[in-house]
Scaffold this motif. Structure first.
Motif, short mmCIF file in Angstrom:
data_model
loop_
_atom_site.label_atom_id
_atom_site.label_comp_id
_atom_site.label_asym_id
_atom_site.label_seq_id
_atom_site.Cartn_x
_atom_site.Cartn_y
_atom_site.Cartn_z
N GLY A 222 1.37 8.18 -7.79
CA GLY A 222 1.22 8.81 -6.48
C GLY A 222 2.26 9.91 -6.31
O GLY A 222 2.30 10.87 -7.09
N TYR A 223 3.14 9.72 -5.33
CA TYR A 223 4.19 10.73 -5.08
C TYR A 223 5.32 10.66 -6.09
O TYR A 223 6.21 11.52 -6.09
N ASP B 123 0.84 -1.20 0.00
CA ASP B 123 0.00 0.00 0.00
C ASP B 123 0.87 1.25 0.00
O ASP B 123 0.58 2.22 -0.71
N LEU B 124 1.93 1.23 0.79
CA LEU B 124 2.86 2.35 0.81
C LEU B 124 3.51 2.53 -0.56
O LEU B 124 3.65 3.66 -1.05
N LYS C 24 2.15 1.82 -3.39
CA LYS C 24 1.14 2.41 -4.28
C LYS C 24 1.06 3.92 -4.10
O LYS C 24 0.88 4.65 -5.08
N THR C 25 1.18 4.40 -2.86
CA THR C 25 1.12 5.86 -2.66
C THR C 25 2.39 6.54 -3.17
O THR C 25 2.37 7.74 -3.46
N HIS C 26 3.48 5.79 -3.29
CA HIS C 26 4.76 6.36 -3.72
C HIS C 26 5.08 6.04 -5.18
O HIS C 26 6.13 6.43 -5.67
N ASP C 27 4.18 5.34 -5.89
CA ASP C 27 4.47 4.94 -7.27
C ASP C 27 4.33 6.12 -8.23
O ASP C 27 4.08 7.25 -7.83
#
Length: 133
Positions: A84-85, A75-76, A78-81
Motif C-alpha cells: 500500500g503506502y 484494515d488501516l 493493510k493500506t499502509h503495508d
C-alpha cells in the motif's frame, strides 16, 4: 466509584486536543518536518482529507484500547503495508513522537505521566497496524 483508567484519561486528553482547531494541522506540520522520508510520503496529498483520516485513526486506536475489535486497525495496516503506502514499521515511532509533541502543545493538562499513558494506550493498536507490514 471506579478509578479513572489510563484509557479514560487519554480519551479525555484527546477530546481537549480535538477542541483546538489547529491540532491536526500542527500534527502534520510537526510530523512532516521530522524527516525527508516522511515529507515525501505526503507530496500530492489532500491534507484536509488526511486530517479527517487522522482524527478517525486516533479514535480507532483509543476505541481499540477500550476493547473494540481491531478490524479497522488491521484494515488501516493493510493500506499502509509494503503493498500500500509502504510505511516502514520504524516510522510509527516517529509518528507517535510527533503526536505526543502535538498533544503537549494543545492539551493544557499535558504532563510526563499523561505522555506515558498516551503511549501505553496507543501501543497495542499501533502494533496491530505495524504488524500487518
Amino acid at each position: 466509584m471506579r478509578p479513572v483508567s489510563d484509557v479514560d484519561l487519554v480519551f479525555q486528553s484527546y477530546g481537549r486536543c480535538c477542541n483546538r482547531e489547529p491540532f491536526f494541522e500542527d500534527f502534520y506540520r510537526i510530523f512532516i518536518n521530522r524527516s525527508d522520508a516522511v515529507r515525501a510520503m505526503f507530496v500530492n496529498t489532500d491534507m484536509a482529507e488526511q486530517r479527517r483520516l487522522l482524527r478517525a485513526g486516533i479514535s480507532w486506536l483509543v476505541m481499540h484500547a477500550r476493547g473494540a475489535p481491531g478490524g479497522k486497525l488491521r484494515d488501516l495496516g493493510k493500506t499502509h503495508d509494503r503493498d500500500g503506502y509502504n510505511v516502514p514499521p520504524a516510522l510509527y515511532e516517529v509518528w507517535l513522537d510527533a503526536l505526543m509533541d502535538t498533544v503537549k502543545l494543545h492539551d493544557p493538562q499535558y504532563s510526563a505521566e499523561l505522555d506515558r499513558q498516551w503511549r501505553a494506550v496507543l501501543k497495542p493498536g499501533i502494533d496491530l497496524i505495524r504488524d500487518v507490514y
